[in-house]
Design a protein around this motif. Structure first.
Motif, PDB file in Angstrom:
ATOM      1  N   LEU A  13     -23.116   7.168  19.287  1.00 26.47           N
ATOM      2  CA  LEU A  13     -23.213   6.377  20.762  1.00 26.47           C
ATOM      3  C   LEU A  13     -21.791   5.213  20.810  1.00 26.47           C
ATOM      4  O   LEU A  13     -20.827   5.461  21.714  1.00 26.47           O
ATOM      5  CB  LEU A  13     -24.689   6.281  21.055  1.00 26.47           C
ATOM      6  CG  LEU A  13     -23.912   5.893  23.258  1.00 26.47           C
ATOM      7  CD1 LEU A  13     -22.900   7.420  23.651  1.00 26.47           C
ATOM      8  CD2 LEU A  13     -25.525   5.658  23.645  1.00 26.47           C
ATOM      9  N   ALA A  17     -18.665   5.408  21.888  1.00 32.10           N
ATOM     10  CA  ALA A  17     -17.863   5.027  23.329  1.00 32.10           C
ATOM     11  C   ALA A  17     -16.661   4.133  22.991  1.00 32.10           C
ATOM     12  O   ALA A  17     -16.014   4.215  24.416  1.00 32.10           O
ATOM     13  CB  ALA A  17     -19.249   3.781  23.747  1.00 32.10           C
ATOM     14  N   CYS A  90     -22.927  11.327  27.424  1.00 30.35           N
ATOM     15  CA  CYS A  90     -23.412  10.102  27.119  1.00 30.35           C
ATOM     16  C   CYS A  90     -25.017  10.707  28.524  1.00 30.35           C
ATOM     17  O   CYS A  90     -25.794   9.546  27.747  1.00 30.35           O
ATOM     18  CB  CYS A  90     -22.933   8.871  27.863  1.00 30.35           C
ATOM     19  SG  CYS A  90     -21.421   8.508  26.856  1.00 30.35           S
ATOM     20  N   CYS A  91     -24.853  10.858  28.962  1.00 32.46           N
ATOM     21  CA  CYS A  91     -25.923  11.340  30.339  1.00 32.46           C
ATOM     22  C   CYS A  91     -27.411  11.823  29.056  1.00 32.46           C
ATOM     23  O   CYS A  91     -27.738  12.096  28.981  1.00 32.46           O
ATOM     24  CB  CYS A  91     -26.296  12.216  31.462  1.00 32.46           C
ATOM     25  SG  CYS A  91     -25.351  11.196  32.257  1.00 32.46           S
ATOM     26  N   TRP A  93     -27.582  11.487  26.113  1.00 33.01           N
ATOM     27  CA  TRP A  93     -28.442  10.704  25.021  1.00 33.01           C
ATOM     28  C   TRP A  93     -29.119   9.785  25.861  1.00 33.01           C
ATOM     29  O   TRP A  93     -29.952   9.730  25.348  1.00 33.01           O
ATOM     30  CB  TRP A  93     -26.261   9.587  24.307  1.00 33.01           C
ATOM     31  CG  TRP A  93     -26.564   9.833  22.885  1.00 33.01           C
ATOM     32  CD1 TRP A  93     -25.959  11.145  23.018  1.00 33.01           C
ATOM     33  CD2 TRP A  93     -26.401   9.309  21.956  1.00 33.01           C
ATOM     34  NE1 TRP A  93     -25.289  11.130  21.707  1.00 33.01           N
ATOM     35  CE2 TRP A  93     -25.901  10.059  20.611  1.00 33.01           C
ATOM     36  CE3 TRP A  93     -27.330   8.620  21.689  1.00 33.01           C
ATOM     37  CZ2 TRP A  93     -26.091   9.799  19.865  1.00 33.01           C
ATOM     38  CZ3 TRP A  93     -27.393   8.113  19.236  1.00 33.01           C
ATOM     39  CH2 TRP A  93     -26.413   9.149  18.818  1.00 33.01           C
ATOM     40  N   PHE A  94     -28.450   9.600  27.301  1.00 35.09           N
ATOM     41  CA  PHE A  94     -29.345   8.497  28.441  1.00 35.09           C
ATOM     42  C   PHE A  94     -30.337   9.654  28.727  1.00 35.09           C
ATOM     43  O   PHE A  94     -32.061   8.841  28.493  1.00 35.09           O
ATOM     44  CB  PHE A  94     -28.731   7.852  29.830  1.00 35.09           C
ATOM     45  CG  PHE A  94     -27.666   6.725  28.759  1.00 35.09           C
ATOM     46  CD1 PHE A  94     -28.640   5.247  28.627  1.00 35.09           C
ATOM     47  CD2 PHE A  94     -26.877   7.073  27.757  1.00 35.09           C
ATOM     48  CE1 PHE A  94     -28.260   4.610  27.719  1.00 35.09           C
ATOM     49  CE2 PHE A  94     -25.709   6.104  27.631  1.00 35.09           C
ATOM     50  CZ  PHE A  94     -26.343   5.016  27.856  1.00 35.09           C
ATOM     51  N   SER A  99     -29.939   7.962  32.639  1.00 33.37           N
ATOM     52  CA  SER A  99     -28.580   8.520  33.194  1.00 33.37           C
ATOM     53  C   SER A  99     -28.930   7.543  34.565  1.00 33.37           C
ATOM     54  O   SER A  99     -27.544   6.491  34.916  1.00 33.37           O
ATOM     55  CB  SER A  99     -28.943   9.691  33.416  1.00 33.37           C
ATOM     56  OG  SER A  99     -28.893  10.246  31.767  1.00 33.37           O
ATOM     57  N   PHE A 102     -27.713   3.697  33.179  1.00 32.66           N
ATOM     58  CA  PHE A 102     -26.205   4.132  32.497  1.00 32.66           C
ATOM     59  C   PHE A 102     -24.629   4.279  34.005  1.00 32.66           C
ATOM     60  O   PHE A 102     -23.909   3.728  33.416  1.00 32.66           O
ATOM     61  CB  PHE A 102     -26.248   5.447  32.105  1.00 32.66           C
ATOM     62  CG  PHE A 102     -24.493   5.617  31.284  1.00 32.66           C
ATOM     63  CD1 PHE A 102     -24.060   5.547  30.379  1.00 32.66           C
ATOM     64  CD2 PHE A 102     -24.492   6.964  31.617  1.00 32.66           C
ATOM     65  CE1 PHE A 102     -22.559   5.780  30.608  1.00 32.66           C
ATOM     66  CE2 PHE A 102     -23.493   7.551  31.313  1.00 32.66           C
ATOM     67  CZ  PHE A 102     -22.540   6.846  30.877  1.00 32.66           C
ATOM     68  N   THR A 106     -22.079   2.104  34.966  1.00 31.96           N
ATOM     69  CA  THR A 106     -20.562   2.686  34.494  1.00 31.96           C
ATOM     70  C   THR A 106     -19.885   1.768  35.862  1.00 31.96           C
ATOM     71  O   THR A 106     -18.724   1.662  35.716  1.00 31.96           O
ATOM     72  CB  THR A 106     -20.809   4.517  34.051  1.00 31.96           C
ATOM     73  OG1 THR A 106     -21.195   4.075  32.696  1.00 31.96           O
ATOM     74  CG2 THR A 106     -19.468   4.994  34.024  1.00 31.96           C
ATOM     75  N   ALA A 156     -21.950   2.613  28.969  1.00 36.41           N
ATOM     76  CA  ALA A 156     -22.957   3.319  28.199  1.00 36.41           C
ATOM     77  C   ALA A 156     -23.238   1.785  26.790  1.00 36.41           C
ATOM     78  O   ALA A 156     -24.497   1.843  26.645  1.00 36.41           O
ATOM     79  CB  ALA A 156     -22.526   4.227  27.085  1.00 36.41           C
ATOM     80  N   PHE A 160     -26.960   1.604  26.600  1.00 36.57           N
ATOM     81  CA  PHE A 160     -27.973   1.341  25.368  1.00 36.57           C
ATOM     82  C   PHE A 160     -29.239   0.896  25.142  1.00 36.57           C
ATOM     83  O   PHE A 160     -30.365   1.346  24.594  1.00 36.57           O
ATOM     84  CB  PHE A 160     -26.795   2.218  24.517  1.00 36.57           C
ATOM     85  CG  PHE A 160     -27.769   3.484  23.682  1.00 36.57           C
ATOM     86  CD1 PHE A 160     -27.649   5.089  24.117  1.00 36.57           C
ATOM     87  CD2 PHE A 160     -26.876   2.596  21.781  1.00 36.57           C
ATOM     88  CE1 PHE A 160     -28.334   5.141  22.583  1.00 36.57           C
ATOM     89  CE2 PHE A 160     -27.542   3.518  21.295  1.00 36.57           C
ATOM     90  CZ  PHE A 160     -28.612   4.359  21.519  1.00 36.57           C
TER      91      PHE A 160
END
Length: 173
Positions: A13, A17, A90-91, A93-94, A99, A102, A106, A156, A160
């Motif tokens: 990630l 990123a 990315c969401c 992963w979160f 999210s 995140f 962002t 991210a 993370f």
């Protein structure tokens, strides 16, 4: 599963990123392979770390909702297609509720980046910026879009380390 493999998978990630941000800065595009690699990397990590099915479902739902929202933002012309796919990956992963953090990170990163671009493109500063061609010239040209993949990548990278996924993987060692 060896700890080294899990560390490699967890590193995907942040590494991808950064690659996405660099690609978006330099070409205003985020290649599909980055979002696909993020999605595939998450699936491998979830499998090797033994992520419980309900948690996995929360991650999948967060990614799906983000993809649908991103497609809407793309349809409105507010973000690019690569941005929408990167945001969804990315969401994934979160998961939920990470999210939220995140997306907040962002948004803050996007606002800060927009301010930097406004200053760099402004009439008071622009005369002091040397005439540059290529991606830096485009980045500092008034009226050009903002490469939002930079903000997504920063969000991210900020969110993370505190994510539930990191805590879960850490406890499986």
């Amino acid at each position: 599963m060896s700890a080294l493999i899990q560390i490699g998978l967890v590193s995907l990630l942040p590494l991808l990123a950064i690659v996405a941000a660099g690609k978006d800065l330099s070409s205003y595009t985020i290649p599909n392979w980055i979002s696909l690699a993020l999605a595939g990397g998450f699936c491998l990590l979830a499998l090797t770390a033994g992520l419980p099915a309900p948690t996995l479902a929360g991650h999948a739902a967060a990614g799906a909702v983000a993809l649908i929202a991103g497609m809407g933002l793309f349809a409105l012309g507010w973000i690019g297609g690569g941005d929408a796919k990167l945001l969804a990956a990315c969401c994934l992963w979160f998961g939920w509720p990470d999210s939220q953090l995140f997306l907040l990170d962002t948004a803050v990163a996007g606002g800060a980046f927009a301010l930097i671009l406004l200053v760099a493109r402004g009439q008071m500063i622009r005369p002091f910026i040397p005439v540059v061609s290529g991606w830096i010239g485009r980045l500092t040209t008034p009226g050009e879009p903002a490469p939002y993949g930079v903000a997504i990548a920063l969000g991210a990278l900020i969110a993370f380390p505190a994510s539930q996924l990191i805590r879960f993987v850490h406890t499986t060692y």
